[in-house]
Design a protein around this motif. Sequence first.
Motif, short mmCIF file in Angstrom:
data_model
loop_
_atom_site.label_atom_id
_atom_site.label_comp_id
_atom_site.label_asym_id
_atom_site.label_seq_id
_atom_site.Cartn_x
_atom_site.Cartn_y
_atom_site.Cartn_z
N ARG A 145 3.22 10.17 5.84
CA ARG A 145 4.09 9.26 6.58
C ARG A 145 3.72 7.84 6.18
N ARG A 150 11.06 4.83 -13.15
CA ARG A 150 12.29 5.56 -12.82
C ARG A 150 12.50 6.73 -13.78
N ALA A 165 7.66 7.32 -0.16
CA ALA A 165 7.76 8.17 1.03
C ALA A 165 7.63 9.64 0.68
N ALA A 166 8.06 10.03 -0.53
CA ALA A 166 7.97 11.42 -0.94
C ALA A 166 6.53 11.85 -1.20
N GLN A 191 0.86 13.64 1.06
CA GLN A 191 1.50 14.91 1.37
C GLN A 191 0.55 16.05 0.99
N ASP A 240 10.02 2.77 -6.15
CA ASP A 240 10.68 2.27 -4.95
C ASP A 240 10.10 2.94 -3.72
N ARG A 241 10.57 2.54 -2.55
CA ARG A 241 10.04 3.08 -1.31
C ARG A 241 10.39 4.55 -1.09
N PRO A 242 11.58 5.02 -1.45
CA PRO A 242 11.83 6.46 -1.31
C PRO A 242 10.85 7.31 -2.13
N MET A 243 10.48 6.85 -3.33
CA MET A 243 9.50 7.58 -4.13
C MET A 243 8.14 7.56 -3.44
N GLU A 277 6.24 -1.40 7.96
CA GLU A 277 7.53 -1.52 7.28
C GLU A 277 7.91 -2.97 7.04
#
Length: 222
Positions: free
Chosen positions: A81, A134, A76-77, A105, A71-74, A87
Amino acid sequence: MPAIHDCADPASLLEGVRAARTAVAAGRCIVIPTDTVYGIAADAFSHSAVAALLAAKGRDRGFPPPVLVADRPMAAALAERIPPEVEALLDAHWPGPLTIIVRAQASLTWDLGDTGGTVALRVPDHPIAIGLLRETGPLAVSSANLHGMPAATTAQEAADMLGDRVDVVLDAGPVGGPVPDGAANGSTILDCSTDGVVRIVRQGVLPREAVAEALGDLLAAE
């Protein structure tokens, strides 16, 4: 030959996902379905597993694999950026056949090859891939074929090409669909690592017109 698990059978699917999770944890390579082609996958944070993935395909460090996320949170981590300008494109095409290259990162302890500090991220539109991601976290994934050969769209094609280079194959039947003329049989890859401009570095099944609709003048001319 690797163990092939029929994902249409609930019992075989459960057994296959467990075997895939165990193989990934042990630093081994597996084959998973995506919405475009079958992929050879390994733990993105295991140096030896990523090296085994590249060796299985007959590639070197000059071909760093993309990373699939659930997913997008994964995503983003893993990214320094995600440019806000993309988006709307992600809203429309994640999950889907879209890979974005962004700055990674700096704190991540991984080695995907000669990336120049970037990472190519994608959320695949396939329930089996998403479910596994997941459980395992990010997976380094490349098309499940030998270098120079056509990408596999069935599990058997992948197993025949890769053989004992992989431990587990999750068979979800044929994947993918029609490929536009001149396009690669895979996701469209965008380089979003430079502020103010996005470039298509591989034209895949997501057409340029769909990208341009979301990005407008941000998309570099051909």
